[in-house]
Design a protein around this motif. Structure first.
Motif, PDB file in Angstrom:
ATOM      1  N   LEU A  35      -4.003   3.597  14.348  1.00 24.69           N
ATOM      2  CA  LEU A  35      -2.862   3.801  15.243  1.00 24.69           C
ATOM      3  C   LEU A  35      -1.568   4.097  14.492  1.00 24.69           C
ATOM      4  CD1 LEU A  35      -3.697   0.824  17.608  1.00 24.69           C
ATOM      5  CD2 LEU A  35      -3.549   3.194  18.366  1.00 24.69           C
ATOM      6  N   ASN A  36      -1.604   3.962  13.178  1.00 25.44           N
ATOM      7  CA  ASN A  36      -0.401   4.127  12.366  1.00 25.44           C
ATOM      8  C   ASN A  36       0.088   5.581  12.418  1.00 25.44           C
ATOM      9  OD1 ASN A  36       1.567   4.262  10.411  1.00 25.44           O
ATOM     10  ND2 ASN A  36       0.304   3.443   8.760  1.00 25.44           N
ATOM     11  N   PRO A  37       1.266   5.842  12.995  1.00 25.47           N
ATOM     12  CA  PRO A  37       1.747   7.231  13.123  1.00 25.47           C
ATOM     13  C   PRO A  37       2.039   7.889  11.787  1.00 25.47           C
ATOM     14  CG  PRO A  37       3.470   5.675  13.754  1.00 25.47           C
ATOM     15  CD  PRO A  37       2.227   4.869  13.562  1.00 25.47           C
ATOM     16  N   ASP A  38       2.233   7.088  10.733  1.00 34.12           N
ATOM     17  CA  ASP A  38       2.555   7.646   9.412  1.00 34.12           C
ATOM     18  C   ASP A  38       1.310   8.020   8.606  1.00 34.12           C
ATOM     19  OD1 ASP A  38       5.289   7.285   9.887  1.00 34.12           O
ATOM     20  OD2 ASP A  38       5.189   5.204   9.198  1.00 34.12           O
ATOM     21  N   LEU A  39       0.134   7.663   9.128  1.00 35.01           N
ATOM     22  CA  LEU A  39      -1.095   7.924   8.387  1.00 35.01           C
ATOM     23  C   LEU A  39      -1.560   9.355   8.640  1.00 35.01           C
ATOM     24  CD1 LEU A  39      -2.708   5.911   6.607  1.00 35.01           C
ATOM     25  CD2 LEU A  39      -4.338   5.709   8.487  1.00 35.01           C
ATOM     26  N   PRO A  40      -2.017  10.072   7.594  1.00 33.13           N
ATOM     27  CA  PRO A  40      -2.555  11.424   7.813  1.00 33.13           C
ATOM     28  C   PRO A  40      -3.704  11.407   8.817  1.00 33.13           C
ATOM     29  CG  PRO A  40      -2.230  11.011   5.467  1.00 33.13           C
ATOM     30  CD  PRO A  40      -2.004   9.696   6.168  1.00 33.13           C
ATOM     31  N   GLU A  43      -7.280  10.406   7.960  1.00 35.80           N
ATOM     32  CA  GLU A  43      -7.343   8.985   7.616  1.00 35.80           C
ATOM     33  C   GLU A  43      -7.461   8.149   8.893  1.00 35.80           C
ATOM     34  OE1 GLU A  43      -7.686   7.983   4.591  1.00 35.80           O
ATOM     35  OE2 GLU A  43      -7.163   9.851   3.560  1.00 35.80           O
ATOM     36  N   LYS A  44      -6.763   8.581   9.953  1.00 33.89           N
ATOM     37  CA  LYS A  44      -6.914   7.904  11.249  1.00 33.89           C
ATOM     38  C   LYS A  44      -8.354   8.005  11.738  1.00 33.89           C
ATOM     39  CE  LYS A  44      -2.216   8.791  13.037  1.00 33.89           C
ATOM     40  NZ  LYS A  44      -1.474   9.361  14.174  1.00 33.89           N
ATOM     41  N   VAL A  45      -8.926   9.210  11.598  1.00 31.79           N
ATOM     42  CA  VAL A  45     -10.327   9.411  11.998  1.00 31.79           C
ATOM     43  C   VAL A  45     -11.236   8.464  11.215  1.00 31.79           C
ATOM     44  CG1 VAL A  45     -12.246  11.055  11.947  1.00 31.79           C
ATOM     45  CG2 VAL A  45      -9.988  11.793  12.729  1.00 31.79           C
ATOM     46  N   GLU A 329      -4.899  11.309   2.653  1.00 31.41           N
ATOM     47  CA  GLU A 329      -4.030  10.715   1.637  1.00 31.41           C
ATOM     48  C   GLU A 329      -4.121  11.543   0.360  1.00 31.41           C
ATOM     49  OE1 GLU A 329      -2.092   8.098   1.972  1.00 31.41           O
ATOM     50  OE2 GLU A 329      -3.053   6.471   3.095  1.00 31.41           O
ATOM     51  N   LYS A 330      -3.053  11.519  -0.409  1.00 31.47           N
ATOM     52  CA  LYS A 330      -3.070  12.177  -1.706  1.00 31.47           C
ATOM     53  C   LYS A 330      -4.198  11.575  -2.544  1.00 31.47           C
ATOM     54  CE  LYS A 330      -0.167  13.003  -5.767  1.00 31.47           C
ATOM     55  NZ  LYS A 330       1.127  12.703  -6.424  1.00 31.47           N
ATOM     56  N   PRO A 331      -5.054  12.411  -3.135  1.00 30.08           N
ATOM     57  CA  PRO A 331      -6.197  11.853  -3.872  1.00 30.08           C
ATOM     58  C   PRO A 331      -5.759  10.985  -5.042  1.00 30.08           C
ATOM     59  CG  PRO A 331      -5.976  14.217  -4.283  1.00 30.08           C
ATOM     60  CD  PRO A 331      -5.028  13.883  -3.177  1.00 30.08           C
ATOM     61  N   PHE A 332      -6.530   9.939  -5.288  1.00 29.69           N
ATOM     62  CA  PHE A 332      -6.267   9.062  -6.428  1.00 29.69           C
ATOM     63  C   PHE A 332      -7.462   9.118  -7.364  1.00 29.69           C
ATOM     64  CE2 PHE A 332      -7.008   4.891  -8.414  1.00 29.69           C
ATOM     65  CZ  PHE A 332      -5.897   4.861  -9.247  1.00 29.69           C
ATOM     66  N   TYR A 333      -7.187   9.257  -8.636  1.00 25.28           N
ATOM     67  CA  TYR A 333      -8.256   9.340  -9.631  1.00 25.28           C
ATOM     68  C   TYR A 333      -8.210   8.088 -10.503  1.00 25.28           C
ATOM     69  CZ  TYR A 333      -8.110  14.138  -8.012  1.00 25.28           C
ATOM     70  OH  TYR A 333      -8.115  15.254  -7.206  1.00 25.28           O
ATOM     71  N   ARG A 602      -5.744   1.291   2.467  1.00 27.39           N
ATOM     72  CA  ARG A 602      -6.556   2.435   2.038  1.00 27.39           C
ATOM     73  C   ARG A 602      -7.908   2.003   1.463  1.00 27.39           C
ATOM     74  NH1 ARG A 602      -4.238   7.340  -1.730  1.00 27.39           N
ATOM     75  NH2 ARG A 602      -6.213   8.346  -2.256  1.00 27.39           N
ATOM     76  N   PHE A 603      -7.897   0.938   0.657  1.00 34.80           N
ATOM     77  CA  PHE A 603      -9.118   0.416   0.058  1.00 34.80           C
ATOM     78  C   PHE A 603      -9.498  -0.904   0.720  1.00 34.80           C
ATOM     79  CE2 PHE A 603      -6.826   2.588  -3.507  1.00 34.80           C
ATOM     80  CZ  PHE A 603      -7.629   3.717  -3.547  1.00 34.80           C
ATOM     81  N   LEU A 604     -10.776  -1.222   0.713  1.00 35.79           N
ATOM     82  CA  LEU A 604     -11.247  -2.476   1.289  1.00 35.79           C
ATOM     83  C   LEU A 604     -11.025  -3.598   0.286  1.00 35.79           C
ATOM     84  CD1 LEU A 604     -13.017  -3.649   3.779  1.00 35.79           C
ATOM     85  CD2 LEU A 604     -14.815  -3.734   2.053  1.00 35.79           C
ATOM     86  N   GLU A 605     -10.171  -4.555   0.641  1.00 37.09           N
ATOM     87  CA  GLU A 605      -9.918  -5.693  -0.248  1.00 37.09           C
ATOM     88  C   GLU A 605     -11.175  -6.557  -0.346  1.00 37.09           C
ATOM     89  OE1 GLU A 605      -7.548  -6.367  -2.230  1.00 37.09           O
ATOM     90  OE2 GLU A 605      -6.288  -4.674  -1.661  1.00 37.09           O
ATOM     91  N   HIS A 606     -11.717  -6.681  -1.549  1.00 34.61           N
ATOM     92  CA  HIS A 606     -13.020  -7.328  -1.720  1.00 34.61           C
ATOM     93  C   HIS A 606     -13.030  -8.353  -2.850  1.00 34.61           C
ATOM     94  CE1 HIS A 606     -17.514  -7.240  -2.553  1.00 34.61           C
ATOM     95  NE2 HIS A 606     -17.482  -7.369  -1.245  1.00 34.61           N
ATOM     96  N   SER A 607     -11.958  -8.404  -3.645  1.00 36.03           N
ATOM     97  CA  SER A 607     -11.937  -9.309  -4.793  1.00 36.03           C
ATOM     98  C   SER A 607     -11.686 -10.747  -4.354  1.00 36.03           C
ATOM     99  CB  SER A 607     -10.863  -8.876  -5.793  1.00 36.03           C
ATOM    100  OG  SER A 607      -9.605  -8.775  -5.163  1.00 36.03           O
ATOM    101  N   ARG A 608     -12.289 -11.683  -5.101  1.00 37.47           N
ATOM    102  CA  ARG A 608     -12.055 -13.115  -4.859  1.00 37.47           C
ATOM    103  C   ARG A 608     -11.412 -13.698  -6.110  1.00 37.47           C
ATOM    104  NH1 ARG A 608     -17.219 -10.702  -3.400  1.00 37.47           N
ATOM    105  NH2 ARG A 608     -17.721 -11.317  -1.270  1.00 37.47           N
ATOM    106  N   ILE A 609     -10.203 -14.238  -5.934  1.00 41.48           N
ATOM    107  CA  ILE A 609      -9.421 -14.783  -7.047  1.00 41.48           C
ATOM    108  C   ILE A 609      -8.900 -16.153  -6.633  1.00 41.48           C
ATOM    109  CG2 ILE A 609      -7.502 -14.372  -8.635  1.00 41.48           C
ATOM    110  CD1 ILE A 609      -7.502 -11.426  -7.675  1.00 41.48           C
ATOM    111  N   PHE A 610      -9.068 -17.149  -7.493  1.00 45.25           N
ATOM    112  CA  PHE A 610      -8.600 -18.506  -7.209  1.00 45.25           C
ATOM    113  C   PHE A 610      -7.648 -18.944  -8.328  1.00 45.25           C
ATOM    114  CE2 PHE A 610     -13.115 -18.517  -5.496  1.00 45.25           C
ATOM    115  CZ  PHE A 610     -12.722 -18.150  -4.219  1.00 45.25           C
TER     116      PHE A 610
END
Length: 710
Positions: A35-40, A43-45, A329-333, A602-610
């Protein structure tokens, strides 16, 4: 702190958020991205597809489980006080506004915006007579042979309908005036969206201005318009689409199984026949047709979702693959860390110091190269690895096969019970066995979720061990999409512990104590509670105390109540929980010192840090485990310390503190279980943590390249 005492003190239902209602709030945050209007646009799709795919899995696993409990007349409430029968209507009620939002967004925003960008999702009636003619010929040649119309009458039983398959319910009339029901499956071997350009104008991919243009039609619509060809001599009265979701979480009877591989294969077969938990139908489907489906699928009205839009929106991910870069989104390498930018051999680098990779900001290539180098290196004697979700075309598995071909000792634990990856893992397990790899299929009653690699190498001063540990899977695809931390070390204690864990997995080791590692199901909960208790003791003695925990899910009652005790003792607690969180923050006398945020981006947050302040001697642990009962009691998990001061400071300063400063993608959890975006305070710069991390590693890499050129 004793878990039983904590539960006795804080284990009241009003102190917990229902985990499934919390999950719905997580998927709401996914929808917010769409729903973010600023997202390309594309990316919404993508987020529309992710939201829909998440929801499919939620019904297959969680809703099916609730319905099984109701059918079994389970009356015992969960920790939040809701019985299964009370929970189900709350779940459905919470989902309804989200589904309305989803289809409003799709029909009134995304489809028109796609059209403005020369991407057309056509209704069949929009097409010209000539285009319809060409498509009908295509249908006859390419689609018609694949279709199998299945009749339903006294001589032919109601047809089997597979999970998540899209179907057409067809009412036909025979020449004698009799009406009959038939079902036609929309084949999943063909794309749900057919690109008309490839069929009607295969040589035209640009419009008159030279811009990209793409035109699509839904496969189901094309079949529907040509359905009469499947029933010659019959009158088609009406045709409507429907889609079912089945229970796929079938329980394994492992204790009675001699061969876990055959049990998993049978489980996959049985999954096809799980009970129906959801029926999605086009909103125009007439009552008599709906009643026919309900009766034969053995469901009730409460299991029916009437949809005003395309069924199965998870399939729109195909649009994201279009080569229209200005709509993404602008590609990230990902970059190679500076320590590995030089030509030095990876084993020499690890011997000098521990290494940390933060994916997807850092490339996953060094992990693949670590395994490949071990496979090729004549001095490497053995490779041991756990594999959970490896993907369909795994360079890591291929390297392990090469290592075995070269005569090295290779032992691999392939977790066959990795949900929805079972078939893929069975394939790789058999490929590994063909070349003599010692393959273990996991432990009875436990999933092996730990991510570990152990390399044993002969060197001039004796045999050395090298280890890679991670929160994420050995999967080159998800490593570009998920945030995870990977760790290389040759620390003797950690390497010895990893060897002991492998012996536990492959043999009959009864190892209970470890030098550095915290291992589930042995003592992870107990160890985390001790670390929380230590912060409490420091606070009670008048010293500063701080806990930061980043994870995917926080559900375990003992850990939650331990955090409540810490909050009541004055310990500052910051929780970064991407998904489900059953802890309620900000309640006076319970959790007033606890702040919970969730970051969906943009990325799925998956790290576990304690993180534990530890009176200034800060400690960092990374883990494969979330704070859930399944991770603590029913899985093999590994939590490991980061003792290198530079790496520890990097995690604290440039990961945890950055996440906690996020005011663009972070949402804060309120007492009622809802989440709201964090508003930047006046004068505070906007900060998107994932963008900051992309810029951070890129700047580091640029500075390294400049120094190398000098």
């Amino acid at each position: 702190m004793n878990a039983k005492e904590l539960l006795k003190k804080y284990g009241k239902p009003e102190n917990f958020i229902n985990r499934d209602l919390s999950w719905i709030e997580f998927n709401r945050r996914v929808l917010q991205e769409a729903l973010n209007p600023d997202l390309p646009l594309l990316e919404k799709v993508k987020f529309v597809s992710i939201f829909s795919s998440n929801l499919d899995e939620f019904y297959m696993i969680r809703v099916s489980g609730i319905k099984e409990q109701i059918a079994a007349n389970v009356l015992e409430p969960s920790i939040d006080g809701l019985t299964p029968r009370e929970q189900l209507p709350k779940v459905e009620k919470a989902l309804q506004p989200l589904l309305k939002q989803l289809y409003d967004l799709w029909s009134n925003d995304i489809v028109p915006s796609l059209r403005e960008n020369n991407i057309f999702l056509h209704e069949y009636d929009d097409l010209s007579k000539e285009e319809k003619k060409v498509l009908t010929e295509y249908f006859k040649k390419e689609i018609f042979p694949v279709l199998t119309p299945l009749a339903f009458d006294p001589g032919r039983p109601f047809p089997y309908i597979s999970n998540l398959s899209l179907s057409l319910a067809v009412l036909i009339r025979k020449p004698n005036g009799e009406n009959h029901f038939a079902r036609v499956k929309v084949p999943n071997i063909l794309p749900r969206l057919l690109q008309i350009d490839d069929i009607v104008e295969p040589n035209k991919r640009q419009n008159s201005n030279g811009n990209f243009k793409a035109r699509f039609i839904w496969l189901g619509d094309l079949i529907k318009e040509n359905i009469h060809l499947l029933f010659p001599g019959m009158e088609i009265i009406e045709t409507h689409k429907f889609r079912i979701t089945r229970d796929t979480d079938i329980e394994l009877q492992e204790d009675e199984a001699d061969d876990l591989l055959s049990v998993i294969e049978e489980n996959i077969r049985q999954r096809r026949f799980g009970s129906v938990v959801r029926l999605e139908v086009a909103h125009k489907m007439p009552d008599f047709m709906l009643e026919t489906l309900m009766e034969n699928l053995q469901i009730t009205k409460e299991d029916v979702h009437q949809v005003e839009g395309p069924l199965g929106l998870s399939d729109v991910m195909i649009l994201y693959k279009l080569p229209v870069h200005h709509l993404k989104e602008k590609p990230f390498y990902p970059v190679i860390p500076k320590e590995l930018n030089e030509e030095e051999e990876i084993f020499s680098v690890i011997k000098q110091r521990d290494l940390l990779l933060h994916h997807p900001f850092h490339s996953f290539t060094p992990v693949v190269d670590f395994i490949k180098k071990a496979a090729e290196d004549p001095d490497v004697l053995a490779i041991k690895q756990t594999l959970y979700r490896v993907g369909t075309d795994s360079p890591i598995v291929k390297a392990l096969i090469e290592a075995a071909d070269r005569g090295k000792q290779v032992a691999v634990l392939v977790e066959l019970k990795a949900r929805f990856d079972e078939e893929n893992n069975i394939y790789w397990a058999r490929e590994l066995e063909k070349v003599g790899v010692h393959v273990v299929y996991g432990l009875v009653g436990l999933k092996t979720h730990a991510k570990m690699t152990l390399i044993v190498r002969k060197e001039f001063d004796g045999v050395k061990r090298y280890v890679h540990l991670s929160n994420g899977n050995y999967n080159t695809v998800t490593a570009k999409l998920y945030t995870d931390l990977g760790f290389f070390t040759c620390n003797k204690d950690i390497c010895s512990d990893v060897s002991d864990v492998f012996n536990f997995l492959t043999g009959y080791s009864q190892q209970k104590e470890f030098r550095k590692l915290i291992v589930s199901p042995l003592h992870t909960r107990e160890s985390i509670l001790k670390l929380i208790a230590r912060e409490i003791s420091f606070k009670k003695s008048g010293k500063d105390a701080h806990i930061i925990m980043k994870m995917n899910s926080l559900v375990d009652p003992a850990i939650i109540t331990g955090l409540y005790e810490a909050s009541n003792s004055g310990v500052k607690i910051d929780l970064i929980v991407r998904g489900v969180c059953s802890l309620i923050p900000g309640i006076k006398g319970l959790s007033e010192n606890i702040r919970v945020i969730s970051i969906v981006g943009r990325f799925l947050e998956h790290s576990r840090i304690f993180y534990f302040f530890n009176n200034g001697n800060e400690e960092i642990y990374l883990s494969s485990a979330d704070m859930m009962q399944r991770n603590l009691d029913r899985r093999v998990e590994v939590t490991f310390p980061i003792e290198d001061k530079i790496l520890r400071e990097e995690i604290i300063k440039n990961i945890l503190h950055i996440y906690l400063k996020d005011n663009m993608k972070a949402r804060i959890l309120h007492q009622d279980g809802s989440y709201y975006f964090i508003k930047p305070q006046d004068g505070t710069a906007k900060l998107n943590s994932q963008e900051w991390l992309m810029n951070h590693v890129t700047k580091e890499n640029v500075s390294v390249k400049k120094s190398l050129r000098k």
